[in-house]
Design a protein around this motif. Structure first.
Motif, PDB file in Angstrom:
ATOM      1  N   VAL A  65      45.399  42.939   9.013  1.00 12.51           N
ATOM      2  CA  VAL A  65      45.790  41.876   9.936  1.00 12.51           C
ATOM      3  C   VAL A  65      45.632  40.494   9.288  1.00 12.51           C
ATOM      4  O   VAL A  65      45.472  39.479   9.971  1.00 12.51           O
ATOM      5  N   ASN A  66      45.676  40.482   7.954  1.00 10.35           N
ATOM      6  CA  ASN A  66      45.736  39.230   7.186  1.00 10.35           C
ATOM      7  C   ASN A  66      44.524  38.330   7.394  1.00 10.35           C
ATOM      8  O   ASN A  66      44.641  37.104   7.446  1.00 10.35           O
ATOM      9  N   LEU A  67      43.352  38.938   7.515  1.00 13.34           N
ATOM     10  CA  LEU A  67      42.114  38.167   7.631  1.00 13.34           C
ATOM     11  C   LEU A  67      41.333  38.243   6.323  1.00 13.34           C
ATOM     12  O   LEU A  67      41.408  39.257   5.608  1.00 13.34           O
ATOM     13  N   PRO A  68      40.582  37.213   5.991  1.00 11.90           N
ATOM     14  CA  PRO A  68      39.844  37.202   4.720  1.00 11.90           C
ATOM     15  C   PRO A  68      38.700  38.209   4.715  1.00 11.90           C
ATOM     16  O   PRO A  68      38.211  38.638   5.761  1.00 11.90           O
ATOM     17  N   ASP A  69      38.279  38.569   3.520  1.00 14.10           N
ATOM     18  CA  ASP A  69      37.176  39.509   3.358  1.00 14.10           C
ATOM     19  C   ASP A  69      35.869  38.906   3.873  1.00 14.10           C
ATOM     20  O   ASP A  69      35.688  37.683   3.907  1.00 14.10           O
ATOM     21  N   ILE A  70      34.975  39.780   4.252  1.00 11.72           N
ATOM     22  CA  ILE A  70      33.621  39.383   4.610  1.00 11.72           C
ATOM     23  C   ILE A  70      32.650  39.897   3.554  1.00 11.72           C
ATOM     24  O   ILE A  70      32.983  40.779   2.749  1.00 11.72           O
ATOM     25  N   GLU A  81      38.492  33.647  15.263  1.00 13.35           N
ATOM     26  CA  GLU A  81      38.674  34.392  14.016  1.00 13.35           C
ATOM     27  C   GLU A  81      40.034  34.118  13.377  1.00 13.35           C
ATOM     28  O   GLU A  81      40.272  34.532  12.237  1.00 13.35           O
ATOM     29  N   GLY A  82      40.917  33.437  14.113  1.00 10.62           N
ATOM     30  CA  GLY A  82      42.284  33.271  13.623  1.00 10.62           C
ATOM     31  C   GLY A  82      43.040  34.580  13.607  1.00 10.62           C
ATOM     32  O   GLY A  82      43.980  34.784  12.816  1.00 10.62           O
ATOM     33  N   ASP A  83      42.665  35.469  14.505  1.00 10.55           N
ATOM     34  CA  ASP A  83      43.211  36.830  14.527  1.00 10.55           C
ATOM     35  C   ASP A  83      44.451  36.879  15.426  1.00 10.55           C
ATOM     36  O   ASP A  83      44.437  37.430  16.532  1.00 10.55           O
ATOM     37  N   VAL A  84      45.528  36.299  14.934  1.00  7.43           N
ATOM     38  CA  VAL A  84      46.759  36.205  15.713  1.00  7.43           C
ATOM     39  C   VAL A  84      47.380  37.574  15.927  1.00  7.43           C
ATOM     40  O   VAL A  84      47.873  37.893  17.019  1.00  7.43           O
ATOM     41  N   ILE A  85      47.367  38.399  14.900  1.00  6.72           N
ATOM     42  CA  ILE A  85      48.066  39.688  14.957  1.00  6.72           C
ATOM     43  C   ILE A  85      47.461  40.592  16.022  1.00  6.72           C
ATOM     44  O   ILE A  85      48.165  41.134  16.883  1.00  6.72           O
ATOM     45  N   GLY A  90      25.055  42.762   8.947  1.00  9.39           N
ATOM     46  CA  GLY A  90      26.085  43.798   8.920  1.00  9.39           C
ATOM     47  C   GLY A  90      26.409  44.348  10.293  1.00  9.39           C
ATOM     48  O   GLY A  90      27.578  44.500  10.651  1.00  9.39           O
ATOM     49  N   ILE A  91      25.384  44.646  11.082  1.00 10.59           N
ATOM     50  CA  ILE A  91      25.621  45.179  12.431  1.00 10.59           C
ATOM     51  C   ILE A  91      26.391  44.165  13.262  1.00 10.59           C
ATOM     52  O   ILE A  91      27.347  44.513  13.975  1.00 10.59           O
ATOM     53  N   ASN A  92      26.023  42.902  13.177  1.00 12.92           N
ATOM     54  CA  ASN A  92      26.713  41.876  13.960  1.00 12.92           C
ATOM     55  C   ASN A  92      28.180  41.734  13.540  1.00 12.92           C
ATOM     56  O   ASN A  92      29.069  41.603  14.385  1.00 12.92           O
ATOM     57  N   LYS A  93      28.434  41.761  12.250  1.00 11.50           N
ATOM     58  CA  LYS A  93      29.810  41.614  11.778  1.00 11.50           C
ATOM     59  C   LYS A  93      30.658  42.838  12.102  1.00 11.50           C
ATOM     60  O   LYS A  93      31.840  42.719  12.446  1.00 11.50           O
ATOM     61  N   ILE A  94      30.065  44.008  12.011  1.00 14.10           N
ATOM     62  CA  ILE A  94      30.815  45.227  12.352  1.00 14.10           C
ATOM     63  C   ILE A  94      31.090  45.273  13.846  1.00 14.10           C
ATOM     64  O   ILE A  94      32.190  45.659  14.283  1.00 14.10           O
ATOM     65  N   LEU A  95      30.107  44.889  14.654  1.00 13.33           N
ATOM     66  CA  LEU A  95      30.327  44.845  16.103  1.00 13.33           C
ATOM     67  C   LEU A  95      31.461  43.891  16.461  1.00 13.33           C
ATOM     68  O   LEU A  95      32.310  44.202  17.313  1.00 13.33           O
ATOM     69  N   LYS A  96      31.485  42.738  15.807  1.00 12.39           N
ATOM     70  CA  LYS A  96      32.568  41.792  16.070  1.00 12.39           C
ATOM     71  C   LYS A  96      33.911  42.378  15.646  1.00 12.39           C
ATOM     72  O   LYS A  96      34.909  42.250  16.370  1.00 12.39           O
TER      73      LYS A  96
END
Length: 481
Positions: free
Chosen positions: A395-400, A317-321, A408-414
Motif C-alpha cells: 500500500v505504498n507506505l515506508p518501511d518501519i 499514516e498517509g494510508d490512502v489506499i 514492536g507490539i505497538n507497531k504491529i497492532l497499529k
C-alpha cells in the motif's frame, strides 16, 4: 444436581432427533414422551446423507453469526467502529455494559454450539456409514473439515466467554449404558480455558493429514488448519511463539502471496485469490450474503459505523489506499455525536449488495502479522519488521524498524488495525496482546474527548457473561465475574 434416569429419559425423548437437534436447543424443549429414545450408532446410512451434513457445515456461514455478529463483535467492541444502528442489545456490547440477559450474547452462544453440534454429527457418525459410495478417503476428508471447523468455533467461544462447556458428542439417543455420558453432554459443566485450547489444538493437528489441499479456498483446508494453529498458539493463556513460527513456516510453503492491489481483496472480482486462505463463498456457494445490508446503505443507520479514531489512524499514516477500500462516506438523513449527516462513514469492505459477497475467514496478510508478533516476542525484531514491511509495501507506505518488544507490539497492532479494519479482528487483537483496557478506556470522539462509556471497560468486561437463559436451563453452569 443429578437427575433420576427415568426422568432424564423423558426429557431426552423430547429433545433428540436423529439429524436435526442442536445442543443449543436441548434445554428449551418441554418433555412430550415417557419412552426412552433408542440408541443408534448409524443414524445416517447413505453417502448422500453424509454430503448433506457437509453442506450444512458451510451453509452455517450464511446465518446471523457470520453475516452480522462476528464483524460487529470484532470491531464495534473495539476502537475501529461505533455501534451504529439503534438496537439496545448492540449498544450494550459497544459500550461495555453487557448484562447476562443480552439477547445477542444468548444468540451467539446458541449459534456457536449449534455449529459445533453440526461438526459433531460428522465426527461421531460418518465412519459408521457403510454405503460403498462413501470412500474411506472421503470420510477422512469430511472428518478433517469438521474437526477444523469445530476448532474454529471453540476458538471463538473461548475468546468470548473463557471457560465454556466442551461438547464433543452429537447425542441422538440414550440407554442405561450411555446415560452418564449423555448427561454430561446435555448438561455440561464449563471446561477450563486450558482444556478448550487443548481440544482445539488436538482437532487441528489431527486434521492436517486428511484436510483438503490449500487450493480449496471454500473448504476448511490444510492452510486454514495451519493458520488457526498459529493464531491459537499466539492467543492461548501461555502462548507458544515458537510453534507460531513453525506453523507459519509451513503455511508459507503452500503458495500464498499478497494480492498486489489491496482493493482486489474486496471488489468481488478476485475471489479465491492467492491471499485467501479460507473464505465463505457468497457467489455460487451455499451462502446468501445478506449481511452487507447491515453495514452499507443510506436507507437507515447501519451497524459498525467507522470511528473517528480509525479514520484518523488512516490519515495520520498517509494510508490512502487502505482507507479508500475500508471506509466510504455518504450524505445521509441522520447525524450523531460522531459524524455530520453530510459526511457520514460506512465500512466498505462488505460492499456487494447483490447477495454475492464473499468474505475471508482467514487471509495471508493476517498470518504474516501474527508471525511478526511471534517474532517480536521471541526477540527477532529485524525479522518481525521485515514481515510488517511486506504488508506496508503493498500500500505504498515506508518501511518501519522495531527497537524493542513494546515498540514492536505497538507497531504491529497499529498495522493490523489498518490492514484488517472491519474484518472482525480488532477486539481479539487487543485482548490477545493485553492492550484492550489501556486502549479502549481512552476511546475518543470526533472532538478528541474521551467518550463517556469508555470508563465502563475493565478486565472483567473482556469476557462476556454466560447467557442467563443457559444458566437457568443448566444447573451445572456458573457465571463469569
Amino acid at each position: 444436581m443429578k437427575l433420576n434416569k427415568t426422568f432424564f429419559y423423558i426429557l431426552l425423548g423430547s429433545m433428540l432427533t436423529a439429524s436435526t437437534v442442536s445442543c443449543s436447543d436441548y434445554l428449551d424443549t418441554e418433555p412430550i414422551t415417557d419412552r426412552a429414545v433408542p440408541l443408534s450408532d448409524t443414524p445416517y446410512t447413505k453417502a448422500s446423507e453424509a454430503e448433506d451434513l457437509m453442506t450444512a457445515l458451510y451453509s452455517d456461514f450464511g446465518n446471523e453469526y457470520w453475516q452480522l455478529d462476528y464483524f460487529f463483535n470484532g470491531d464495534a467492541q473495539a476502537d475501529t467502529a461505533y455501534t451504529g444502528g439503534d438496537n439496545p442489545q448492540n449498544m450494550q456490547q459497544g459500550e461495555y455494559r453487557i448484562i447476562a440477559t443480552n439477547t445477542n450474547v444468548a444468540r451467539d452462544w446458541k449459534y456457536l454450539y449449534g455449529f459445533i453440534n453440526n461438526c459433531n454429527k460428522v465426527l461421531n457418525y460418518v465412519d459408521n456409514i457403510a454405503d460403498p459410495a462413501l470412500t474411506s478417503a472421503r470420510k477422512n476428508e469430511m472428518k478433517s473439515e469438521a474437526a477444523i471447523l469445530r476448532a474454529l468455533y471453540y476458538f471463538h467461544a473461548v475468546q468470548l466467554w473463557g471457560d465454556v462447556p466442551l461438547v464433543t458428542k452429537a447425542v441422538i439417543g440414550v440407554n442405561s449404558e450411555n446415560f452418564e455420558e449423555v448427561y454430561s453432554q446435555v448438561y455440561p459443566k464449563r471446561a477450563t480455558t486450558a482444556e478448550i485450547y487443548t481440544q482445539i489444538i488436538t482437532d487441528l493437528e489431527g486434521a492436517l493429514a486428511s484436510a483438503p489441499s490449500a487450493s480449496n479456498k471454500f473448504k476448511a483446508n490444510k492452510g486454514f488448519a495451519l493458520a488457526l494453529l498459529a493464531k491459537v498458539n499466539a492467543t492461548k493463556p501461555s502462548p507458544d511463539y515458537t510453534k507460531v513460527v513453525s506453523y507459519t513456516d509451513q503455511l508459507m510453503t503452500l503458495g500464498y502471496s499478497l494480492v498486489p492491489t489491496y482493493d482486489h481483496l474486496f471488489d468481488g472480482s478476485h475471489e479465491a485469490n492467492a491471499e485467501s486462505i479460507f473464505e465463505a463463498n457468497g457467489n455460487g456457494g451455499n451462502v446468501w450474503a445478506w449481511g452487507t445490508f447491515m453495514f452499507v446503505g443510506n436507507d437507515w443507520k447501519k451497524f459498525n459505523t467507522p470511528s473517528n479514531d480509525v479514520v484518523k489512524s488512516f490519515d495520520d499514516e498517509g494510508d490512502v489506499i487502505r482507507k479508500q477500500s475500508s471506509v466510504t462516506f455518504d450524505n445521509v438523513g441522520w447525524a450523531d455525536n460522531y459524524w455530520p449527516s453530510s459526511h457520514y462513514p460506512f465500512m466498505n469492505k462488505m460492499r456487494l449488495t447483490d447477495g454475492n459477497q464473499n468474505f475471508y475467514v482467514a487471509r495471508y496478510a493476517d498470518l504474516l502479522l501474527i508471525r511478526a508478533e511471534a517474532k517480536v516476542n521471541l526477540g527477532d525484531y529485524t525479522g518481525a519488521a521485515a514481515l510488517v514491511n511486506q504488508v506496508r509495501t503493498r500500500v505504498n507506505l515506508p518501511d518501519i524498524t522495531i527497537s524493542s518488544k513494546e515498540d514492536g507490539i505497538n507497531k504491529i497492532l497499529k498495522e493490523r488495525k489498518l490492514e484488517l479494519a472491519f474484518e472482525g479482528e480488532r477486539w481479539f487483537d487487543l485482548k490477545r496482546t493485553g492492550k484492550a483496557v489501556e486502549i479502549l478506556s481512552n476511546r475518543k470522539d470526533g472532538n478528541g474527548n474521551v467518550i463517556s462509556f469508555a470508563k465502563n471497560i475493565n478486565q472483567n468486561r473482556l469476557l462476556w457473561p454466560i447467557p442467563q437463559s443457559q444458566i437457568d436451563n443448566n444447573p451445572n453452569l456458573t457465571q463469569n465475574a
